[in-house]
Scaffold this active site. Structure first.
Site, PDB file in Angstrom:
ATOM      1  CG  ASN A  60      -0.450   0.743   2.402  1.00  0.00           C
ATOM      2  OD1 ASN A  60      -0.463   1.969   2.438  1.00  0.00           O
ATOM      3  ND2 ASN A  60       0.009   0.007   3.410  1.00  0.00           N
ATOM      4  CG  PHE A  64      -0.788   9.609   6.821  1.00  0.00           C
ATOM      5  CD1 PHE A  64      -0.611   8.268   7.092  1.00  0.00           C
ATOM      6  CD2 PHE A  64       0.110  10.514   7.367  1.00  0.00           C
ATOM      7  CE1 PHE A  64       0.448   7.831   7.879  1.00  0.00           C
ATOM      8  CE2 PHE A  64       1.173  10.096   8.160  1.00  0.00           C
ATOM      9  CZ  PHE A  64       1.336   8.745   8.418  1.00  0.00           C
ATOM     10  CB  SER A 124       3.544   6.027   7.086  1.00  0.00           C
ATOM     11  OG  SER A 124       3.108   5.871   5.744  1.00  0.00           O
ATOM     12  CG  ASN A 126       2.960   4.486   1.846  1.00  0.00           C
ATOM     13  OD1 ASN A 126       3.777   4.039   1.056  1.00  0.00           O
ATOM     14  ND2 ASN A 126       2.178   3.723   2.584  1.00  0.00           N
ATOM     15  CB  THR A 127       4.008  10.659   4.738  1.00  0.00           C
ATOM     16  OG1 THR A 127       2.628  10.283   4.732  1.00  0.00           O
ATOM     17  CG2 THR A 127       4.117  12.162   4.915  1.00  0.00           C
ATOM     18  CE  LYS A 162       2.134   0.643  12.878  1.00  0.00           C
ATOM     19  NZ  LYS A 162       0.745   0.481  12.409  1.00  0.00           N
ATOM     20  CG  ASN A 191       4.010   1.748   9.487  1.00  0.00           C
ATOM     21  OD1 ASN A 191       3.297   1.270   8.612  1.00  0.00           O
ATOM     22  ND2 ASN A 191       3.786   2.944  10.016  1.00  0.00           N
TER      23      ASN A 191
END
Length: 282
Positions: A60, A64, A124, A126-127, A162, A191
């Site tokens: 994925n 967010f 994450s 993805n940021t 996390k 994560n």
């Protein structure tokens, strides 16, 4: 933190806090929603979620997507207080390089009273730039600011961090040293992984995002062993990554986790898996 049982829903599935009661009814002992950011944002371009069916995993690159602080907060007003609720918070994409700390503080101020625990998502993939918060100096500054904010109020939810599964051993040791010397209550590990070799092996080298599910089991368990070795025993360890049956759940407990979370296993195995795990929890 009073949980009904030791298996919880990981953040990322109910990003907007719309199904807290329903997930509790399935049998989860605690629920974590989010990641919530101060302003609503749409996330990364689609397609951004891919099934890796042979390995019961997901890739994925969501980034967010959420309804934003104010809208989600209204949903939290009516949540049953007997449900152990965690709220995962993070910065808006356009604030990571500017002042991510302000976004964490803004979120904490608005949601702390609804949470049994608040998770600071610094991991994450993805940021862009978010994992830079694993830098010791930035990490120290962030947790000091969050603890200072918590100390302003009578009600003090637990605060968890996390972690990414993709950092060096030295980085984990440095960050755990900071946590051990602080009032941070524990960690969530881990994560999703952005490991290039792993992505290359499954033909996903050119796709952005992090991998969860069975492919994350071994990397996350490796980090769990490190955390258990270096984290003060009074701190909470929540383990997530590759839980898809009773054995993989018990493996996390055997490695030292106090609590366990699941996300991708629920996608592949269905809601009955929750009760099977809880029923056979040793």
């Amino acid at each position: 933190m009073k949980v009904k049982n030791r298996l919880g829903l990981a953040a990322g599935l109910d990003k907007n806090g719309k199904l807290i009661k329903e997930f509790s009814n399935i049998g989860f002992g605690f629920i974590e929603v989010g990641t919530i950011t101060p302003k609503a944002q749409s996330g990364n371009p689609k397609p951004r979620l891919h099934r890796i069916i042979k390995q019961s995993s997901l890739l994925n690159s969501l980034g967010f997507p959420n309804d934003g602080l104010e809208q989600i907060k209204q949903r939290l007003l009516t949540i049953d207080k007997n449900i152990c609720l965690g709220i995962n918070i993070g910065p808006n994409k356009d604030q990571v390089a500017v002042n991510a700390l302000d976004d964490y503080i803004t979120c904490y101020k608005e949601i702390y009273k609804y949470a049994h625990f608040v998770t600071l998502n610094i991991s994450s993939p993805n940021t862009p730039g978010l994992r830079d918060l694993h830098s010791t100096n930035m990490f120290q500054e962030m947790i000091e600011a969050i603890i200072e904010e918590r100390d302003k109020n009578t009600y003090k939810p637990k605060i968890l961090i996390k972690f990414s599964p993709d950092e060096s051993l030295e980085t984990y040791k440095e960050l755990l040293s900071v946590i051990n010397a602080s009032e941070i209550d524990g960690v969530i590990i881990t994560n999703t992984t952005n490991n290039g070799e792993l992505k290359n092996n499954i033909g996903m080298k050119d796709k952005p995002g992090g991998i969860s599910g069975k492919l994350l089991r071994e990397p996350s368990n490796k980090i769990l062993k490190v955390i258990k070795t270096f984290l003060n025993p009074e701190k909470i360890i929540v383990a997530v990554g590759g839980v898809y049956d009773v054995d993989s759940y018990n493996e996390k407990i055997d490695l030292g986790a106090d609590l366990v979370q699941m996300y991708t296993g629920l996608i592949y195995e269905g809601p009955s898996l929750v009760k099977r795990i809880v029923k056979n929890d040793k």
